[in-house]
Scaffold this motif. Structure first.
Motif, short mmCIF file in Angstrom:
data_model
loop_
_atom_site.label_atom_id
_atom_site.label_comp_id
_atom_site.label_asym_id
_atom_site.label_seq_id
_atom_site.Cartn_x
_atom_site.Cartn_y
_atom_site.Cartn_z
N ILE A 148 -112.86 -50.46 -74.17
CA ILE A 148 -112.88 -51.81 -73.60
C ILE A 148 -114.16 -52.52 -74.04
CG2 ILE A 148 -112.66 -53.18 -71.50
CD1 ILE A 148 -110.28 -51.30 -72.12
N VAL A 149 -113.99 -53.69 -74.61
CA VAL A 149 -115.14 -54.47 -75.10
C VAL A 149 -115.12 -55.83 -74.40
CG1 VAL A 149 -116.32 -55.45 -77.09
CG2 VAL A 149 -114.99 -53.33 -77.34
N GLU A 150 -116.10 -56.06 -73.53
CA GLU A 150 -116.21 -57.37 -72.89
C GLU A 150 -116.99 -58.31 -73.80
OE1 GLU A 150 -117.48 -57.52 -68.87
OE2 GLU A 150 -116.44 -55.67 -68.29
N CYS A 151 -116.51 -59.53 -73.94
CA CYS A 151 -117.17 -60.47 -74.83
C CYS A 151 -116.95 -61.90 -74.37
CB CYS A 151 -116.69 -60.31 -76.28
SG CYS A 151 -114.91 -60.32 -76.47
N GLY A 152 -117.66 -62.83 -74.97
CA GLY A 152 -117.56 -64.22 -74.60
C GLY A 152 -116.35 -64.91 -75.22
N ARG A 153 -116.06 -66.10 -74.72
CA ARG A 153 -114.89 -66.85 -75.21
C ARG A 153 -115.03 -67.21 -76.68
NH1 ARG A 153 -110.67 -68.95 -72.96
NH2 ARG A 153 -111.47 -68.52 -70.86
N GLN A 154 -116.25 -67.50 -77.12
CA GLN A 154 -116.45 -67.88 -78.52
C GLN A 154 -116.02 -66.77 -79.47
OE1 GLN A 154 -120.43 -69.15 -79.42
NE2 GLN A 154 -119.94 -69.72 -81.53
N ARG A 155 -116.37 -65.52 -79.12
CA ARG A 155 -115.97 -64.41 -79.99
C ARG A 155 -114.45 -64.23 -79.98
NH1 ARG A 155 -117.93 -58.02 -79.75
NH2 ARG A 155 -116.84 -57.39 -81.66
N LEU A 156 -113.85 -64.33 -78.80
CA LEU A 156 -112.39 -64.20 -78.73
C LEU A 156 -111.71 -65.30 -79.52
CD1 LEU A 156 -111.96 -63.24 -74.97
CD2 LEU A 156 -111.43 -61.78 -76.93
N ASP A 157 -112.21 -66.52 -79.41
CA ASP A 157 -111.64 -67.64 -80.16
C ASP A 157 -111.72 -67.40 -81.66
OD1 ASP A 157 -111.07 -68.94 -77.79
OD2 ASP A 157 -112.77 -70.31 -77.91
N SER A 158 -112.85 -66.83 -82.10
CA SER A 158 -113.01 -66.58 -83.54
C SER A 158 -112.09 -65.47 -84.03
CB SER A 158 -114.47 -66.23 -83.85
OG SER A 158 -114.82 -64.97 -83.30
N MET A 159 -111.75 -64.52 -83.15
CA MET A 159 -110.86 -63.42 -83.53
C MET A 159 -109.39 -63.82 -83.47
SD MET A 159 -112.60 -60.31 -81.37
CE MET A 159 -111.23 -59.20 -81.72
N SER A 160 -109.08 -64.81 -82.66
CA SER A 160 -107.70 -65.12 -82.34
C SER A 160 -106.92 -65.68 -83.52
CB SER A 160 -107.64 -66.13 -81.18
OG SER A 160 -106.31 -66.48 -80.89
N LEU A 161 -105.71 -65.18 -83.70
CA LEU A 161 -104.80 -65.70 -84.71
C LEU A 161 -103.88 -66.76 -84.12
CD1 LEU A 161 -103.76 -62.33 -86.41
CD2 LEU A 161 -105.49 -63.94 -87.20
N THR A 162 -103.58 -66.63 -82.84
CA THR A 162 -102.63 -67.54 -82.18
C THR A 162 -103.32 -68.71 -81.51
OG1 THR A 162 -102.72 -66.40 -80.04
CG2 THR A 162 -101.15 -65.56 -81.69
N LYS A 163 -104.62 -68.57 -81.26
CA LYS A 163 -105.41 -69.55 -80.50
C LYS A 163 -104.89 -69.71 -79.07
CE LYS A 163 -107.67 -69.98 -84.25
NZ LYS A 163 -108.91 -69.19 -84.41
N ALA A 164 -104.22 -68.67 -78.59
CA ALA A 164 -103.72 -68.66 -77.21
C ALA A 164 -103.84 -67.24 -76.67
CB ALA A 164 -102.27 -69.12 -77.16
N HIS A 165 -105.07 -66.70 -76.73
CA HIS A 165 -105.27 -65.28 -76.42
C HIS A 165 -105.32 -64.97 -74.93
CE1 HIS A 165 -109.43 -66.43 -75.60
NE2 HIS A 165 -109.50 -67.00 -76.81
N GLN A 166 -105.50 -65.99 -74.08
CA GLN A 166 -105.55 -65.81 -72.62
C GLN A 166 -106.65 -64.83 -72.18
OE1 GLN A 166 -101.38 -64.57 -72.23
NE2 GLN A 166 -101.01 -66.50 -71.12
#
Length: 244
Positions: free
Chosen positions: A49-67
């Motif tokens: 489990i890796v907790e991270c900020g929204r910016q990192r998730l947004d940069s990883m996201s392919l769908t831009k709807a990662h929730q």
């Protein structure tokens, strides 16, 4: 990131877990509401489990709807560490284990797995954290070796090495500053060969749990080898010693 190994959204991750898919890592939004239960399920199934900020998730996201949730599925199921010892026993051979101490590059890990399989090792062990996992990149770099060689994850490498020593398995570390050459080592009996990370090598605690430290003699101007190249040299020498 390969879409076949990238799962986004809470429902998609839940369905993947329900289907028994092996997750390598679950990235979740720090402080995200309603994610505790999903994280607990993923952790129980073996995911890191890796907790991270929204910016990192947004940069990883392919769908831009990662929730607030992105999972990376493993390209292959992880083995239990005991599976490796059972494999050696089933073949009637003393254990030959390759231990990777925090190799972070997926291509390097795949190359080490490839060399381990070619050398006749019984399995590869990696730590759960601060390490590359069985991603699509790792699987490709292994040239198919992940289909034939068990790869297990353990919480900590030093503790795992102590368990091996309790089972009369000799631990060989690799270090460019070691006194003993890999070409003078006795690789008979049960052995585990430890290779360190790309930049730092083995951690201090890992090195302290090695019975022997070995170096690869080099004669050119370059003072070290890439971790996957160094592993190939050591593993081939061990295989040669064990089969001569």
């Amino acid at each position: 990131m390969n879409e076949n190994f990238h799962i986004e959204g809470r429902r998609a991750v839940r369905e993947a877990l329900a289907a028994g898919r092996t997750l390598d890592r679950l990235y979740i939004l720090s402080g995200g509401e309603g994610l505790g239960e999903l994280a607990a399920r993923a952790k129980a199934a073996g995911a890191v489990i890796v907790e991270c900020g929204r910016q990192r998730l947004d940069s990883m996201s392919l769908t831009k709807a990662h929730q607030g949730v992105i999972a990376v599925a493993a390209a292959h199921k992880y083995a239990d560490p005991e599976d490796i010892l059972r494999r050696a026993e089933g073949l009637g051979e003393p254990p030959f284990i390759v231990v990777c101490d925090c190799i972070e590059d997926e291509g390097n890990l795949g190359a080490v797995i490839r060399s381990a399989e070619a050398a006749g090792a019984h399995g590869v062990v990696i730590p759960k954290r601060r390490s590359a996992g069985l991603s699509a990149v790792t699987a490709k770099a292994s040239a198919g070796a992940v289909e034939h060689l068990p790869v297990a994850r353990v919480p900590g490498i030093p503790a795992y090495l102590r368990e091996l020593k309790d089972q009369n398995i000799w631990i060989y570390g690799t270090d460019a500053d070691a006194d003993k050459s890999v070409f003078d080592a006795d690789f008979s009996g049960g052995i585990a060969i430890v290779v360190g990370s790309e930049g730092q090598g083995m951690s201090r605690l890992t090195a302290e749990n090695c019975d022997f430290m070995l170096k690869i003699p080099l004669y050119g101007r370059i003072s070290s080898l890439n971790v996957s190249a160094a592993a190939a040299v050591v593993l081939c020498q061990a295989a040669h010693f064990r089969h001569k």
